[in-house]
Design a protein around this motif. Structure first.
Motif, PDB file in Angstrom:
ATOM      1  N   VAL A  73      50.720 -36.980 -11.514  1.00 51.38           N
ATOM      2  CA  VAL A  73      50.682 -38.268 -10.817  1.00 51.38           C
ATOM      3  C   VAL A  73      51.937 -39.054 -11.181  1.00 51.38           C
ATOM      4  O   VAL A  73      52.541 -38.834 -12.227  1.00 51.38           O
ATOM      5  N   ASN A  74      52.320 -39.949 -10.304  1.00 53.19           N
ATOM      6  CA  ASN A  74      53.509 -40.776 -10.501  1.00 53.19           C
ATOM      7  C   ASN A  74      53.092 -42.027 -11.272  1.00 53.19           C
ATOM      8  O   ASN A  74      52.838 -43.079 -10.688  1.00 53.19           O
ATOM      9  N   SER A  75      53.032 -41.910 -12.584  1.00 55.94           N
ATOM     10  CA  SER A  75      52.522 -43.011 -13.412  1.00 55.94           C
ATOM     11  C   SER A  75      53.394 -44.256 -13.328  1.00 55.94           C
ATOM     12  O   SER A  75      52.936 -45.355 -13.656  1.00 55.94           O
ATOM     13  N   ALA A  76      54.627 -44.127 -12.864  1.00 56.02           N
ATOM     14  CA  ALA A  76      55.489 -45.304 -12.711  1.00 56.02           C
ATOM     15  C   ALA A  76      54.894 -46.311 -11.724  1.00 56.02           C
ATOM     16  O   ALA A  76      55.161 -47.510 -11.815  1.00 56.02           O
ATOM     17  N   LEU A  77      54.065 -45.833 -10.796  1.00 61.80           N
ATOM     18  CA  LEU A  77      53.467 -46.732  -9.800  1.00 61.80           C
ATOM     19  C   LEU A  77      52.462 -47.699 -10.428  1.00 61.80           C
ATOM     20  O   LEU A  77      52.259 -48.789  -9.904  1.00 61.80           O
ATOM     21  N   ALA A  78      51.835 -47.301 -11.509  1.00 64.89           N
ATOM     22  CA  ALA A  78      50.871 -48.191 -12.163  1.00 64.89           C
ATOM     23  C   ALA A  78      51.583 -49.428 -12.709  1.00 64.89           C
ATOM     24  O   ALA A  78      51.060 -50.539 -12.637  1.00 64.89           O
ATOM     25  N   ASP A  79      52.781 -49.232 -13.245  1.00 67.62           N
ATOM     26  CA  ASP A  79      53.553 -50.340 -13.801  1.00 67.62           C
ATOM     27  C   ASP A  79      54.338 -51.105 -12.742  1.00 67.62           C
ATOM     28  O   ASP A  79      54.618 -52.290 -12.907  1.00 67.62           O
ATOM     29  N   ASN A  80      54.699 -50.426 -11.654  1.00 70.97           N
ATOM     30  CA  ASN A  80      55.526 -51.039 -10.619  1.00 70.97           C
ATOM     31  C   ASN A  80      55.031 -50.622  -9.232  1.00 70.97           C
ATOM     32  O   ASN A  80      55.680 -49.825  -8.552  1.00 70.97           O
ATOM     33  N   PRO A  81      53.861 -51.140  -8.799  1.00 67.09           N
ATOM     34  CA  PRO A  81      53.317 -50.741  -7.494  1.00 67.09           C
ATOM     35  C   PRO A  81      54.227 -51.102  -6.327  1.00 67.09           C
ATOM     36  O   PRO A  81      54.160 -50.481  -5.267  1.00 67.09           O
ATOM     37  N   GLY A  82      55.107 -52.082  -6.505  1.00 68.14           N
ATOM     38  CA  GLY A  82      56.027 -52.473  -5.444  1.00 68.14           C
ATOM     39  C   GLY A  82      56.990 -51.373  -5.038  1.00 68.14           C
ATOM     40  O   GLY A  82      57.616 -51.447  -3.975  1.00 68.14           O
ATOM     41  N   MET A  83      57.103 -50.317  -5.871  1.00 68.62           N
ATOM     42  CA  MET A  83      57.927 -49.167  -5.485  1.00 68.62           C
ATOM     43  C   MET A  83      57.486 -48.597  -4.150  1.00 68.62           C
ATOM     44  O   MET A  83      58.288 -48.054  -3.399  1.00 68.62           O
TER      45      MET A  83
END
Length: 119
Positions: A73-83
């Motif tokens: 999973v792209n865990s970066a989306l949890a911290d930065n959903p605006g991506m």
């Protein structure tokens, strides 16, 4: 890259499918403020709800486009959903999966077909 009628895209990468939403879907959602991703190792069936997205306009579920196992999973989306709004068809992919039945890919559209679909 293949596209679904649910405005998801699938791209093959190292024998797995990377899954995200299209630019059109991101524009329809508006500013994304929350993304809930599935657990790695989860086995899913086509049309299972696997991702929850919340935006300033609405909440939406992302469905599994095919049968298979979530491998990353792209865990970066949890911290930065605006991506999701910034690069929906690039860095803001949701998950990678190993597909169980490659023939399920045959029902999806190519980019020209998807552009015609969204009119």
């Amino acid at each position: 890259m293949k596209f679904t009628e649910e405005h998801e895209w699938l791209r093959e990468e190292d024998g797995e499918m990377v899954v995200g939403i299209t630019i059109h879907a991101a524009e329809q959602l508006g500013d994304v403020v929350f993304v809930e991703l599935p657990d790695e190792g989860t086995t899913v069936s086509k049309d299972d709800e696997v991702v929850v997205i919340e935006s300033v306009k609405a909440a939406s579920d992302i469905l599994a486009p095919v049968d298979g196992e979530i491998t990353e999973v792209n865990s970066a989306l949890a911290d930065n959903p605006g991506m999701v709004n910034e690069d929906p068809q690039g860095d803001a992919w949701f998950f990678k999966m190993k597909i169980s039945d490659p023939s399920q890919m045959d029902e999806f559209m190519d980019e020209a077909g998807y552009q015609k679909f969204i009119g």
